[in-house]
Design an enzyme around this catalytic site. Structure first.
Site, PDB file in Angstrom:
ATOM      1  N   ARG A  35       0.764  -1.150   0.069  1.00  0.00           N
ATOM      2  CA  ARG A  35       0.078  -0.033  -0.034  1.00  0.00           C
ATOM      3  C   ARG A  35       0.829   1.335   0.104  1.00  0.00           C
ATOM      4  O   ARG A  35       0.464   2.322  -0.509  1.00  0.00           O
ATOM      5  CB  ARG A  35      -0.737   0.090   1.222  1.00  0.00           C
ATOM      6  N   LYS A 211     -21.109 -14.589   2.465  1.00  0.00           N
ATOM      7  CA  LYS A 211     -22.542 -14.328   2.500  1.00  0.00           C
ATOM      8  C   LYS A 211     -23.338 -13.735   1.516  1.00  0.00           C
ATOM      9  O   LYS A 211     -22.663 -12.846   1.082  1.00  0.00           O
ATOM     10  CB  LYS A 211     -22.680 -13.463   4.056  1.00  0.00           C
ATOM     11  N   GLY A 362      -9.901  -7.601  -1.688  1.00  0.00           N
ATOM     12  CA  GLY A 362     -10.433  -8.350  -0.633  1.00  0.00           C
ATOM     13  C   GLY A 362      -9.736  -9.824  -0.804  1.00  0.00           C
ATOM     14  O   GLY A 362      -8.785  -9.844  -1.159  1.00  0.00           O
ATOM     15  N   GLY A 385     -13.924  -3.701  -0.439  1.00  0.00           N
ATOM     16  CA  GLY A 385     -15.221  -2.847  -0.055  1.00  0.00           C
ATOM     17  C   GLY A 385     -15.443  -1.745  -1.014  1.00  0.00           C
ATOM     18  O   GLY A 385     -16.658  -1.727  -1.416  1.00  0.00           O
TER      19      GLY A 385
HETATM   20  P1  AMP Z   1     -15.709 -12.797   1.682  1.00  0.00           P
HETATM   21  O1  AMP Z   1     -15.148 -11.890   2.537  1.00  0.00           O
HETATM   22  O2  AMP Z   1     -17.403 -12.853   1.668  1.00  0.00           O
HETATM   23  O3  AMP Z   1     -15.731 -12.685   0.158  1.00  0.00           O
HETATM   24  O4  AMP Z   1     -15.612 -14.218   2.070  1.00  0.00           O
HETATM   25  C1  AMP Z   1     -14.208 -14.859   1.823  1.00  0.00           C
HETATM   26  C2  AMP Z   1     -14.374 -16.104   2.868  1.00  0.00           C
HETATM   27  O5  AMP Z   1     -15.250 -17.002   2.361  1.00  0.00           O
HETATM   28  C3  AMP Z   1     -12.740 -16.677   2.684  1.00  0.00           C
HETATM   29  O6  AMP Z   1     -12.322 -16.673   3.847  1.00  0.00           O
HETATM   30  C4  AMP Z   1     -13.254 -18.239   2.456  1.00  0.00           C
HETATM   31  O7  AMP Z   1     -12.627 -19.233   3.166  1.00  0.00           O
HETATM   32  C5  AMP Z   1     -14.851 -18.262   2.808  1.00  0.00           C
HETATM   33  N1  AMP Z   1     -15.477 -19.240   2.170  1.00  0.00           N
HETATM   34  C6  AMP Z   1     -15.342 -19.416   0.638  1.00  0.00           C
HETATM   35  N2  AMP Z   1     -16.152 -20.549   0.324  1.00  0.00           N
HETATM   36  C7  AMP Z   1     -16.427 -21.092   1.602  1.00  0.00           C
HETATM   37  C8  AMP Z   1     -17.126 -22.395   1.895  1.00  0.00           C
HETATM   38  N3  AMP Z   1     -17.656 -23.187   1.053  1.00  0.00           N
HETATM   39  N4  AMP Z   1     -17.281 -22.496   3.272  1.00  0.00           N
HETATM   40  C9  AMP Z   1     -16.962 -21.614   4.311  1.00  0.00           C
HETATM   41  N5  AMP Z   1     -16.381 -20.397   4.107  1.00  0.00           N
HETATM   42  C10 AMP Z   1     -15.924 -20.382   2.827  1.00  0.00           C
END
Ligand code: AMP
Length: 404
Positions: A35, A211, A362, A385
């Site tokens: 960064r 999520k 991210g 974000g």
């Molecule tokens: P996000 O911040 O929403 O992009 O989520 C990223 C996180 O989602 C990472 O730490 C991944 O390990 C987790 N992730 C992706 N696929 C899965 C899964 N099938 N089960 C649990 N965690 C997951």
């Protein structure tokens, strides 16, 4: 929008630059200076023009609702002083550091700056009013600035005193406000994913991560722009359950089932979901791993990555793309057993010839770097974000719009 390159007649002027020096660090040691490196072109441009450069950034989180002892501890942990020697090494010149965010010491240091000198101010979040865009704080910081440059893309979705308040005041005073090189590049690349041209079709978006609820707005927005959306990661299981499949113990947001069902139906075939999964009997310390035959997951098993048939399906969709926007890993890529889906997506995107490919920051950006594909993308965003919000809000971010 004025750019830092177009900012002229600033010799001897105090230019406040909002940078993103929110570096990962532990025990006073910076683990990754990316960064800081990313901000160098803008800082060098201003030094070259003889400006007196005042750098502001946040570092970590300070919870001002905690007790004074806890706040003091958080401030000690997130002291910006660690960045000054790092920046000084990279710039090849002295970088002054002011340990205060207001008061006589700060004003004295700013007013004593010589042309081409650089001063780094203490963590903006030491101030309670920063995140609230407190008008008094913004006025104070704007009071010593003859101009402002925004180069913290990762913070551009926040209307804070340092990202919004200062430029708002300066603009009203007729003083120049501009974007830095980093923000200029981010905005131009992400705008292309928002204002889609015919030549960029088929436009394929790939979403993954944890999520559905975090990505509702981005799904809705992408559905208006994309030809296909491939959904993997944990969020795919909410869709899978909504469509009547079994998902074992996979993560699922039951309160989003209705949204997922309707969204899938309304998309009329443009949402592509996994057709198989790699599963384990626990998230950690698992003892068995299986690959399902179809989109149903047996009881007691948890989906951890997309399976081989899904990899083939997604790869074939990606192959047709002229433009790709990707956010969110396809599985738990932090565990070596479940990296295949995410690597396959990297590989499919990297193999595209002449397509415009963007990774939205991210966790997916970490994966792209970790697996060695960073240089294969047209653009890897520095702001997870911020890039998502830019897609959600049709190209608008408060910290950018205020400069227009
Ligand atoms: P996000 O911040 O929403 O992009 O989520 C990223 C996180 O989602 C990472 O730490 C991944 O390990 C987790 N992730 C992706 N696929 C899965 C899964 N099938 N089960 C649990 N965690 C997951």
């Amino acid at each position: 929008m004025l750019t830092v390159k177009e900012l002229n007649n600033i010799e001897g002027k105090v230019i406040v630059v909002r940078v993103d020096f929110n570096v990962p660090h532990k025990n006073g040691v910076i683990n990754d200076d990316n960064r800081v490196v990313a901000a160098l072109p803008t800082i060098k441009e201003l030094i070259g023009k003889g400006a007196r450069v005042v750098l502001m950034s946040h570092l970590g989180k300070i919870k001002h609702k905690e007790t004074p002892e806890v706040i003091a501890e958080q401030k000690k942990k997130n002291d910006m002083a660690i960045v000054a020697p790092c920046l000084s090494n990279l710039l090849g010149q002295e970088v002054l550091f002011c340990s205060e965010t207001r008061g006589e010491k700060l004003l004295d240091m700013v007013h004593s700056l010589k042309n081409g000198q650089v001063l780094l101010m203490q963590n903006t979040r030491y101030e309670k009013g920063e995140e609230k865009n407190d008008p008094e704080l913004a006025k104070l910081w704007a009071s010593f600035a003859d101009g402002y440059v925004m180069d913290a893309f990762g913070s551009a979705h926040r209307a804070h005193a340092s990202t919004y308040g200062i430029p708002e005041i300066l603009k009203a005073e007729g003083k120049p406000v501009a974007v830095g090189y980093l923000v200029e590049k981010e905005v131009s690349n992400l705008t292309r994913c928002v204002d889609v041209k015919d030549e960029d079709r088929p436009y394929v978006a790939i979403l993954g991560g944890l999520k559905v609820s975090d990505k509702i707005k981005v799904i809705d927005s992408l559905l208006k722009k994309c030809d296909k959306i491939l959904i993997g990661g944990a969020m795919a299981y909410t869709f899978s359950k909504a469509l009547g499949h079994t998902i074992g113990t996979s993560p699922c947001e039951d309160d989003q089932l209705e949204y997922a069902r309707k969204c899938y139906e309304d998309a009329k075939g443009r949402i592509v979901l996994p057709v198989d999964s790699k599963c384990s009997d626990a998230f950690e310390n698992w003892t068995s791993v299986i690959t399902t035959m179809d989109c149903n997951i047996p009881e007691g098993m948890e989906g951890m990555d997309i399976g081989p048939k899904t990899i083939e399906l997604f790869t074939n969709e990606i192959k047709k793309a002229k433009m790709v926007f990707w956010n969110g890993p396809m599985g738990v890529f932090e565990q070596s057993e479940f990296t295949k889906g995410t690597i396959a997506v990297c590989e499919a995107i990297a193999s595209l010839k002449g397509a415009f490919t963007v990774c939205g920051g991210g966790d997916s950006a970490s994966a792209v770097k970790q697996f060695g594909y960073k240089d294969k993308f047209s653009h890897v965003s520095t702001g997870g974000g911020a890039s998502l919000e830019m897609i959600e809000n049709d190209g608008h971010l408060p910290g950018i719009d205020v400069l227009k």
